[in-house]
Write a protein that holds these residues in place. Structure first.
Motif, PDB file in Angstrom:
ATOM      1  N   UNK A   1      -8.487   3.855   1.315  1.00  0.00           N
ATOM      2  CA  UNK A   1      -8.877   4.426   2.719  1.00  0.00           C
ATOM      3  C   UNK A   1      -8.899   5.894   2.243  1.00  0.00           C
ATOM      4  N   UNK A   2      -9.797   6.361   2.826  1.00  0.00           N
ATOM      5  CA  UNK A   2      -9.460   8.021   2.377  1.00  0.00           C
ATOM      6  C   UNK A   2      -9.995   8.115   4.067  1.00  0.00           C
ATOM      7  N   UNK A   3      -9.036   9.681   3.866  1.00  0.00           N
ATOM      8  CA  UNK A   3      -9.478  10.761   5.116  1.00  0.00           C
ATOM      9  C   UNK A   3      -9.523  11.896   4.489  1.00  0.00           C
TER      10      UNK A   3
ATOM     11  N   UNK B   1     -13.666  19.073  12.619  1.00  0.00           N
ATOM     12  CA  UNK B   1     -13.959  20.363  13.217  1.00  0.00           C
ATOM     13  C   UNK B   1     -13.628  21.095  12.166  1.00  0.00           C
ATOM     14  N   UNK B   2     -13.732  22.952  11.739  1.00  0.00           N
ATOM     15  CA  UNK B   2     -13.419  23.794  10.630  1.00  0.00           C
ATOM     16  C   UNK B   2     -13.804  23.084   9.373  1.00  0.00           C
ATOM     17  N   UNK B   3     -15.133  22.165   9.071  1.00  0.00           N
ATOM     18  CA  UNK B   3     -15.785  21.366   8.023  1.00  0.00           C
ATOM     19  C   UNK B   3     -14.240  20.503   7.158  1.00  0.00           C
ATOM     20  N   UNK B   4     -13.218  20.080   7.750  1.00  0.00           N
ATOM     21  CA  UNK B   4     -12.355  20.416   7.247  1.00  0.00           C
ATOM     22  C   UNK B   4     -11.420  21.216   6.607  1.00  0.00           C
ATOM     23  N   UNK B   5     -11.410  22.126   6.911  1.00  0.00           N
ATOM     24  CA  UNK B   5     -10.575  23.720   6.324  1.00  0.00           C
ATOM     25  C   UNK B   5      -9.999  23.873   6.542  1.00  0.00           C
ATOM     26  N   UNK B   6      -8.822  23.866   6.102  1.00  0.00           N
ATOM     27  CA  UNK B   6      -7.103  24.427   7.115  1.00  0.00           C
ATOM     28  C   UNK B   6      -6.600  25.681   6.482  1.00  0.00           C
TER      29      UNK B   6
ATOM     30  N   UNK C   1      -6.418  15.619   0.810  1.00  0.00           N
ATOM     31  CA  UNK C   1      -7.271  14.663   0.706  1.00  0.00           C
ATOM     32  C   UNK C   1      -5.711  13.283   1.309  1.00  0.00           C
ATOM     33  N   UNK C   2      -5.608  12.467   2.539  1.00  0.00           N
ATOM     34  CA  UNK C   2      -5.556  11.466   2.594  1.00  0.00           C
ATOM     35  C   UNK C   2      -5.202  10.476   2.039  1.00  0.00           C
TER      36      UNK C   2
ATOM     37  N   UNK D   1       0.870  -1.595   0.200  1.00  0.00           N
ATOM     38  CA  UNK D   1       0.063  -0.095   0.224  1.00  0.00           C
ATOM     39  C   UNK D   1       0.657   1.391  -0.047  1.00  0.00           C
ATOM     40  N   UNK D   2       0.708   2.238  -1.058  1.00  0.00           N
ATOM     41  CA  UNK D   2       1.016   3.690  -1.013  1.00  0.00           C
ATOM     42  C   UNK D   2       0.219   4.392  -0.164  1.00  0.00           C
ATOM     43  N   UNK D   3       0.764   5.759   0.901  1.00  0.00           N
ATOM     44  CA  UNK D   3       0.166   6.744   1.541  1.00  0.00           C
ATOM     45  C   UNK D   3       0.822   7.572   0.490  1.00  0.00           C
ATOM     46  N   UNK D   4      -0.328   8.492   0.254  1.00  0.00           N
ATOM     47  CA  UNK D   4       0.016  10.157   0.727  1.00  0.00           C
ATOM     48  C   UNK D   4      -1.042  11.270   0.970  1.00  0.00           C
ATOM     49  N   UNK D   5      -0.791  12.613   0.639  1.00  0.00           N
ATOM     50  CA  UNK D   5      -1.885  12.903   0.917  1.00  0.00           C
ATOM     51  C   UNK D   5      -1.941  14.373  -0.237  1.00  0.00           C
ATOM     52  N   UNK D   6      -3.032  15.129  -0.709  1.00  0.00           N
ATOM     53  CA  UNK D   6      -2.669  15.732  -1.935  1.00  0.00           C
ATOM     54  C   UNK D   6      -4.028  17.279  -1.658  1.00  0.00           C
TER      55      UNK D   6
END
Length: 304
Positions: free
Chosen positions: A169-171, A142-147, A157-158, A102-107
């Motif tokens: 999987x997605x977070x 919290x914050x509706x996922x906006x930072x 998106x993770x 499995x490869x993991x990263x975020x964008x």
């Protein structure tokens, strides 16, 4: 049902036949029954593929936009799309199609002003004690996922994808969140039931990640779960070890050949962001935005 033209469709007939039985039925439901499932679901996918406002959905193709929006909001809140993806993954695993390296990263996705005219990123969204009983993916963060990050107001998106670049999987978090800090949550979302008896599969054979995940805490956790870590050391970590000489200890094992496969997660991000409603976030709610990311993941597996 009025037929939708091919340019408005995302699902083929064969793909729709696979997911239609997994969607909520009309039986036992109070109030107005669900109708024209495919027409509405195609409208949801079309909106995110094109990035148009909900009110601009072609009525002659998808019916009233309010119906499409409400169905999407309901399915996002009750975890419908997560259940569909889980079943699709279970079928893929039974057929031996999942590569468990499995490869993991975020964008990062920029948040449009229509997504930010609500609770500020540094404020709570009112998630109370009752929300603690719900799965993580069904709770508004919290914050509706906006930072706030270098790009302004953003969402991150993770993803965890299999060895062939298909999402497991997605977070969704605020854009300022550190990638490594969310890894445990991402891995916890991997849940692939087995067709017969036995526990669902939740543990990859290996986790392939870039230097953002090169921390002792992450390596220790992966070792505890008996997951092989394919993560290169940071340059400062290498330099510090060399300065200490023999006291610096051995460098962690690193499979350079396996690491070459990490690009599959980057390629999936490029594919998913062809949907303009994912490349730019227009949703006020993080759970509705994440539900669209999940629909894109389902389509990826159906096409496989």
């Amino acid at each position: 049902m009025r037929s939708t033209g091919s340019r408005y469709r995302v699902f083929t007939d064969e793909q729709w036949a696979r997911i239609e039985p997994l969607l909520p039925s009309n039986q036992g439901r109070r109030g107005h029954p669900f109708g024209e499932h495919r027409r509405v679901v195609e409208g949801i996918a079309y909106r995110y593929r094109t990035g148009i406002p909900w009110r601009d959905l072609p009525r002659e193709q998808f019916g009233p936009w309010q119906t499409v929006w409400k169905r999407h909001r309901r399915y996002a809140a009750d975890g419908t799309w997560d259940r569909v993806l889980t079943q699709v993954l279970a079928e893929a695993d039974a057929a031996g199609m999942i590569d468990w390296a499995v490869s993991v990263d975020a964008t990062i996705a920029r948040a449009h002003q229509h997504a930010t005219n609500t609770t500020r990123p540094d404020q709570d969204t009112g998630a109370g004690a009752n929300h603690k009983k719900l799965p993580l993916t069904e709770v508004e963060p919290p914050g509706h996922g906006i930072g706030r990050s270098r790009g302004g107001l953003t969402t991150k998106i993770h993803h965890a994808v299999d060895g062939r670049g298909r999402p497991l999987a997605t977070i969704v978090t605020g854009g300022q969140r550190n990638d490594g800090a969310v890894l445990a949550q991402v891995l916890a979302e991997i849940h692939v039931p087995r067709p017969g008896p036995g526990a669902a599969r939740t543990r990859p054979e290996a986790v392939i990640a870039d230097r953002a995940y090169a921390t002792g805490v992450i390596r220790t956790e992966l070792r505890r779960r008996r997951i092989r870590a394919v993560i290169p050391d940071k340059k400062d970590q290498i330099a510090a070890r060399q300065r200490r000489g023999s006291r610096g200890g051995r460098p962690p094992a690193f499979d350079e050949q396996a690491y070459r496969g990490r690009n599959v997660v980057e390629r999936y991000f490029a594919l998913a962001k062809q949907w303009r409603g994912l490349a730019t976030r227009y949703d006020k709610l993080a759970i509705t935005y994440r539900a669209a990311v999940t629909i894109c993941a389902i389509l990826t597996w159906l096409r496989a």
